[in-house]
Scaffold this motif. Structure first.
Motif, PDB file in Angstrom:
ATOM      1  N   PRO A 197      22.042 -37.978 -16.769  1.00 22.60           N
ATOM      2  CA  PRO A 197      21.592 -38.699 -15.562  1.00 22.60           C
ATOM      3  C   PRO A 197      20.362 -39.569 -15.805  1.00 22.60           C
ATOM      4  O   PRO A 197      20.016 -40.385 -14.974  1.00 22.60           O
ATOM      5  CB  PRO A 197      21.280 -37.550 -14.590  1.00 22.60           C
ATOM      6  N   HIS A 198      19.688 -39.378 -16.942  1.00 24.32           N
ATOM      7  CA  HIS A 198      18.559 -40.232 -17.310  1.00 24.32           C
ATOM      8  C   HIS A 198      18.554 -40.315 -18.832  1.00 24.32           C
ATOM      9  O   HIS A 198      19.157 -39.498 -19.524  1.00 24.32           O
ATOM     10  CB  HIS A 198      17.231 -39.656 -16.785  1.00 24.32           C
ATOM     11  N   GLN A 199      17.868 -41.305 -19.345  1.00 24.48           N
ATOM     12  CA  GLN A 199      17.867 -41.488 -20.797  1.00 24.48           C
ATOM     13  C   GLN A 199      17.108 -40.364 -21.493  1.00 24.48           C
ATOM     14  O   GLN A 199      15.975 -40.052 -21.157  1.00 24.48           O
ATOM     15  CB  GLN A 199      17.254 -42.828 -21.176  1.00 24.48           C
TER      16      GLN A 199
ATOM     17  N   GLU B  15      28.540 -41.533 -26.499  1.00 21.29           N
ATOM     18  CA  GLU B  15      27.182 -42.049 -26.359  1.00 21.29           C
ATOM     19  C   GLU B  15      26.816 -42.841 -27.614  1.00 21.29           C
ATOM     20  O   GLU B  15      27.542 -42.831 -28.611  1.00 21.29           O
ATOM     21  CB  GLU B  15      26.176 -40.903 -26.159  1.00 21.29           C
ATOM     22  N   ALA B  16      25.685 -43.522 -27.567  1.00 23.48           N
ATOM     23  CA  ALA B  16      25.228 -44.309 -28.711  1.00 23.48           C
ATOM     24  C   ALA B  16      24.698 -43.389 -29.808  1.00 23.48           C
ATOM     25  O   ALA B  16      23.938 -42.454 -29.529  1.00 23.48           O
ATOM     26  CB  ALA B  16      24.146 -45.293 -28.283  1.00 23.48           C
ATOM     27  N   ILE B  17      25.095 -43.656 -31.048  1.00 26.78           N
ATOM     28  CA  ILE B  17      24.669 -42.864 -32.199  1.00 26.78           C
ATOM     29  C   ILE B  17      23.536 -43.612 -32.893  1.00 26.78           C
ATOM     30  O   ILE B  17      23.710 -44.742 -33.349  1.00 26.78           O
ATOM     31  CB  ILE B  17      25.834 -42.639 -33.171  1.00 26.78           C
TER      32      ILE B  17
ATOM     33  N   THR C 192      10.123 -40.431 -28.440  1.00 21.03           N
ATOM     34  CA  THR C 192      10.583 -41.803 -28.673  1.00 21.03           C
ATOM     35  C   THR C 192      11.900 -41.777 -29.445  1.00 21.03           C
ATOM     36  O   THR C 192      12.324 -40.730 -29.939  1.00 21.03           O
ATOM     37  CB  THR C 192       9.523 -42.605 -29.451  1.00 21.03           C
ATOM     38  N   ALA C 193      12.532 -42.919 -29.561  1.00 21.29           N
ATOM     39  CA  ALA C 193      13.876 -42.997 -30.127  1.00 21.29           C
ATOM     40  C   ALA C 193      13.903 -42.600 -31.597  1.00 21.29           C
ATOM     41  O   ALA C 193      13.095 -43.081 -32.388  1.00 21.29           O
ATOM     42  CB  ALA C 193      14.426 -44.413 -29.964  1.00 21.29           C
TER      43      ALA C 193
ATOM     44  N   VAL D  84      24.731 -33.675 -38.854  1.00 21.68           N
ATOM     45  CA  VAL D  84      23.856 -33.768 -37.683  1.00 21.68           C
ATOM     46  C   VAL D  84      23.781 -35.227 -37.242  1.00 21.68           C
ATOM     47  O   VAL D  84      23.739 -36.137 -38.068  1.00 21.68           O
ATOM     48  CB  VAL D  84      22.449 -33.211 -37.992  1.00 21.68           C
ATOM     49  N   ALA D  85      23.809 -35.438 -35.936  1.00 20.78           N
ATOM     50  CA  ALA D  85      23.757 -36.779 -35.365  1.00 20.78           C
ATOM     51  C   ALA D  85      22.640 -36.853 -34.334  1.00 20.78           C
ATOM     52  O   ALA D  85      22.476 -35.937 -33.517  1.00 20.78           O
ATOM     53  CB  ALA D  85      25.092 -37.142 -34.707  1.00 20.78           C
ATOM     54  N   ALA D  86      21.860 -37.934 -34.395  1.00 21.59           N
ATOM     55  CA  ALA D  86      20.845 -38.221 -33.374  1.00 21.59           C
ATOM     56  C   ALA D  86      21.476 -39.159 -32.355  1.00 21.59           C
ATOM     57  O   ALA D  86      21.944 -40.248 -32.710  1.00 21.59           O
ATOM     58  CB  ALA D  86      19.610 -38.848 -34.007  1.00 21.59           C
ATOM     59  N   ILE D  87      21.476 -38.758 -31.094  1.00 19.20           N
ATOM     60  CA  ILE D  87      22.248 -39.444 -30.053  1.00 19.20           C
ATOM     61  C   ILE D  87      21.353 -39.741 -28.860  1.00 19.20           C
ATOM     62  O   ILE D  87      20.457 -38.950 -28.527  1.00 19.20           O
ATOM     63  CB  ILE D  87      23.445 -38.573 -29.617  1.00 19.20           C
ATOM     64  N   VAL D  88      21.592 -40.880 -28.203  1.00 22.15           N
ATOM     65  CA  VAL D  88      20.888 -41.196 -26.972  1.00 22.15           C
ATOM     66  C   VAL D  88      21.838 -40.958 -25.798  1.00 22.15           C
ATOM     67  O   VAL D  88      22.968 -41.447 -25.775  1.00 22.15           O
ATOM     68  CB  VAL D  88      20.362 -42.649 -26.962  1.00 22.15           C
ATOM     69  N   VAL D  89      21.387 -40.156 -24.844  1.00 21.76           N
ATOM     70  CA  VAL D  89      22.164 -39.830 -23.644  1.00 21.76           C
ATOM     71  C   VAL D  89      21.607 -40.643 -22.479  1.00 21.76           C
ATOM     72  O   VAL D  89      20.396 -40.675 -22.262  1.00 21.76           O
ATOM     73  CB  VAL D  89      22.072 -38.318 -23.335  1.00 21.76           C
ATOM     74  N   THR D  90      22.467 -41.299 -21.731  1.00 19.69           N
ATOM     75  CA  THR D  90      22.011 -42.185 -20.650  1.00 19.69           C
ATOM     76  C   THR D  90      22.176 -41.583 -19.263  1.00 19.69           C
ATOM     77  O   THR D  90      21.601 -42.093 -18.300  1.00 19.69           O
ATOM     78  CB  THR D  90      22.779 -43.517 -20.705  1.00 19.69           C
TER      79      THR D  90
END
Length: 292
Positions: free
Chosen positions: A185-187, A156-158, A224-225, A177-183
């Motif tokens: 089944p939904h963002q 996924e995007a870091i 939010t992101a 620690v990593a903050a990640i965006v999961v796409t």
């Protein structure tokens, strides 16, 4: 202060006057510091290492360690200490699209260097200062030649990554620690906590080291992101999570226990109360500073 300007490293004094500069091979993406001074690091950093080492990441995937050398007590120059290429870029052929490298992060106790990409993976270089031994000159210190490269694929995007301050100054444990965006089944955004060791014991082979996922903590759907993960030196194994519209205090224990009830504070917004991230107040960057 050392600043990156295109393909140049520039050294400034306290009055922001340029002292010297040095050219590197490609555009500089990120800078960070390996702090080699301080009594709390005496057990893992060579006495012959320069006082502070600047870690430089360039677009071609090259990780360079440089330090400031004083000449005749008056002049200074930027000297190369060691360098290597990130594993994602070693097999890259001329003309290939550059790998999407994001930034460089360093361990607060100078035990490791992290190479973060925008997509899919990051690499951790675990240093072994003890293997360097006693050397006559600091330019002979080659920490990257005595390191173990640990890589993990996330898929996924870091958004950002940081190495946390350990709770025990003499601990060999390294928490990342990593903050990640999961796409799918939904963002949604999540925090992932990883663990490795500089060395578990004196008898353990460093080739047995691995980077292990401890736990994931999903953030609320309305979050939010994340923009920045900021380690807190005064609060071991804790960090601030900065998003477009709020800041949250997070500990590694909360991630391990699945505690989603984080202490969160909203950031200032525009006068009309517009919460649109494009027009609302946004923190562009942060930097850790140390007092005397």
């Amino acid at each position: 202060m050392v600043a990156a300007v295109g393909t140049s490293l520039v050294l400034f004094d306290n009055a922001m006057s340029m002292i010297c500069e040095a050219q590197v091979y490609a555009n500089i993406i990120s800078l960070d510091t390996l702090e080699t001074a301080g009594t709390h690091r005496h057990s893992r950093v060579s006495d012959n290492a320069p006082r502070d080492i600047c870690v430089v990441l360039t677009e071609d995937g090259r990780v360079s360690l440089v330090y400031i050398e004083e000449i005749d007590g008056r002049r200074h120059r930027i000297r190369l200490c060691d360098e290597l290429k990130a594993s994602r870029c070693v097999d890259q052929e001329p003309g290939d699209m550059p790998q999407p490298l994001r930034k460089i992060v360093t361990d607060p106790y100078s035990r490791a260097i992290g190479i973060v990409t925008w997509i899919n993976s990051f690499e951790l270089l675990v240093l072994d200062w003890a293997s360097i031994g006693t050397l006559a000159r600091p330019e002979n210190v080659r920490p990257l030649h005595h390191c173990i490269g640990l890589r993990t694929d996330i898929g996924e995007a870091i958004l950002d990554t940081a190495i946390l301050v350990p709770s025990d100054p003499e601990s060999q444990r390294i928490l990342l620690v990593a903050a990640i965006v999961v796409t799918e089944p939904h963002q949604q955004f999540r925090l992932s906590l990883y663990e490795t060791w500089a060395r578990r014991s004196a008898d353990e082979a460093r080739s047995d080291l691995s980077l292990n996922l401890l736990e994931n903590l999903p953030l609320p759907l309305h979050s939010t992101a994340p923009l920045h993960v900021i380690p807190l030196p005064a609060f071991p194994e804790c960090f601030l999570l900065l998003t477009y519209d709020e800041i949250a205090f997070v500990s590694s224990l909360q991630i391990l226990s699945g505690d989603v009830f984080l202490h969160r504070v909203k950031l200032p917004q525009t006068r009309d109360g517009d919460a649109d991230p494009v027009s609302a107040f946004c923190v562009a960057g942060t930097s850790r500073v140390a007092d005397k």
